[in-house]
Design an enzyme around this catalytic site. Structure first.
Site, PDB file in Angstrom:
ATOM      1  N   ASP A 185      -8.756   7.685  10.685  1.00 52.06           N
ATOM      2  CA  ASP A 185      -8.509   6.690   9.751  1.00 52.06           C
ATOM      3  C   ASP A 185      -6.737   6.849   9.780  1.00 52.06           C
ATOM      4  O   ASP A 185      -6.222   7.859   9.959  1.00 52.06           O
ATOM      5  CB  ASP A 185      -8.902   6.631   8.361  1.00 52.06           C
ATOM      6  CG  ASP A 185      -8.559   5.675   7.480  1.00 52.06           C
ATOM      7  OD1 ASP A 185      -8.260   4.559   8.097  1.00 52.06           O
ATOM      8  OD2 ASP A 185      -8.134   5.961   6.157  1.00 52.06           O
ATOM      9  N   ASP A 225      -4.351   5.136   7.044  1.00 50.80           N
ATOM     10  CA  ASP A 225      -3.673   5.344   5.534  1.00 50.80           C
ATOM     11  C   ASP A 225      -4.365   6.328   4.762  1.00 50.80           C
ATOM     12  O   ASP A 225      -5.690   6.481   4.430  1.00 50.80           O
ATOM     13  CB  ASP A 225      -4.259   4.033   4.597  1.00 50.80           C
ATOM     14  CG  ASP A 225      -3.286   2.841   5.673  1.00 50.80           C
ATOM     15  OD1 ASP A 225      -2.364   3.194   6.163  1.00 50.80           O
ATOM     16  OD2 ASP A 225      -3.884   1.575   5.388  1.00 50.80           O
ATOM     17  N   VAL A 233     -10.063  -0.193   2.906  1.00 53.20           N
ATOM     18  CA  VAL A 233     -10.846  -1.612   2.571  1.00 53.20           C
ATOM     19  C   VAL A 233      -9.648  -2.603   3.080  1.00 53.20           C
ATOM     20  O   VAL A 233      -8.737  -2.728   3.061  1.00 53.20           O
ATOM     21  CB  VAL A 233     -11.167  -2.012   1.376  1.00 53.20           C
ATOM     22  CG1 VAL A 233     -11.664  -3.440   1.157  1.00 53.20           C
ATOM     23  CG2 VAL A 233     -12.191  -1.042   0.735  1.00 53.20           C
TER      24      VAL A 233
END
Length: 230
Positions: free
Chosen positions: A12, A14, A50
């Site tokens: 990922d 962030d 998200v």
């Protein structure tokens, strides 16, 4: 019985490679304040990993806006984010990122980024690490973002490795759910309370050892007594 070997690391962006999670929090907070919407640190934490659209829907908390208004608010948030992004440099890499990527390359492992961010390429360029990844999947790559497994499955497909041979690094519940749904082992980066669904928990990538990751994949279960959060 054939033992699966580790072939790829999927990251990922962030909150794992750099703290853009804080930039997202501050830019959503600014939009919320401009519009008079309630916003809090706890809500901001729920938005980790998200998509932009889903984040706005969470902030609206049931309020109904026109599609034009939704698009305009997302664009404004992104404008605020890009302004802040202009100040990012390689110094904003989180601890352990470069050594882990170097170790992965030296060990012949494939690497990918799987991020819900639509600015992933720009962030990686600002950090100076885009060439270190074989594959980059971002918010433009799939229709269904995290917690759906689509981003991770796409990354594995583009890396040409089976999902069961991948280890994912995530700092958010949505990403952990998606990675596990993809059939991958997951290292949670951050406080245990936030990443307790991961197979292994670390405080930062500086605490990651390839031997632990290889054992995760080979055993397909968490290593005994390997709680590494400090």
């Amino acid at each position: 019985m054939t033992t699966m070997t580790l072939q790829a690391l999927i990251f990922d962006l962030d909150g794992v490679l750099t703290d853009t999670a804080e930039l997202h929090y501050r830019t959503w907070q600014r939009v919320a304040e401009e519009e008079g919407f309630a916003f809090s640190r706890s809500l901001g934490d729920q938005l980790r990993g998200v998509s932009r659209r889903a984040s706005l829907e969470a902030i609206l908390a049931g309020r109904v806006l026109s599609e034009a208004q939704m698009t305009a608010l997302q664009a404004r948030k992104n404008d605020h984010f890009l302004t802040m992004l202009n100040h990012m440099t390689p110094a904003d890499l989180l601890p352990g990122v470069l050594p882990l990527l170097d170790d992965a390359r030296a060990s012949g492992l494939r690497t990918a980024v799987a991020s819900a961010s639509q600015n992933a390429h720009a962030v990686l360029d600002r950090l100076g690490i885009r060439p270190r990844f074989d594959v980059i999947c971002d918010g433009h790559s799939v229709l269904h973002s995290k917690p759906a497994p689509d981003l991770f499955l796409l990354a594995a497909t583009r890396l040409n490795v089976p999902p069961s041979a991948c280890v994912v690094f995530e700092d958010a519940a949505a990403g952990i759910v998606g990675a596990r749904a993809a059939g991958m082992m997951v290292v949670g980066v951050g406080p245990p309370s936030r990443v307790d669904g991961a197979n292994l928990v670390v405080s930062s990538l500086a605490n990651v050892r390839l031997a632990d990751l290889q054992r995760l994949v080979a055993d397909r279960q968490p290593p005994a007594a390997e709680e590494m959060y400090a």
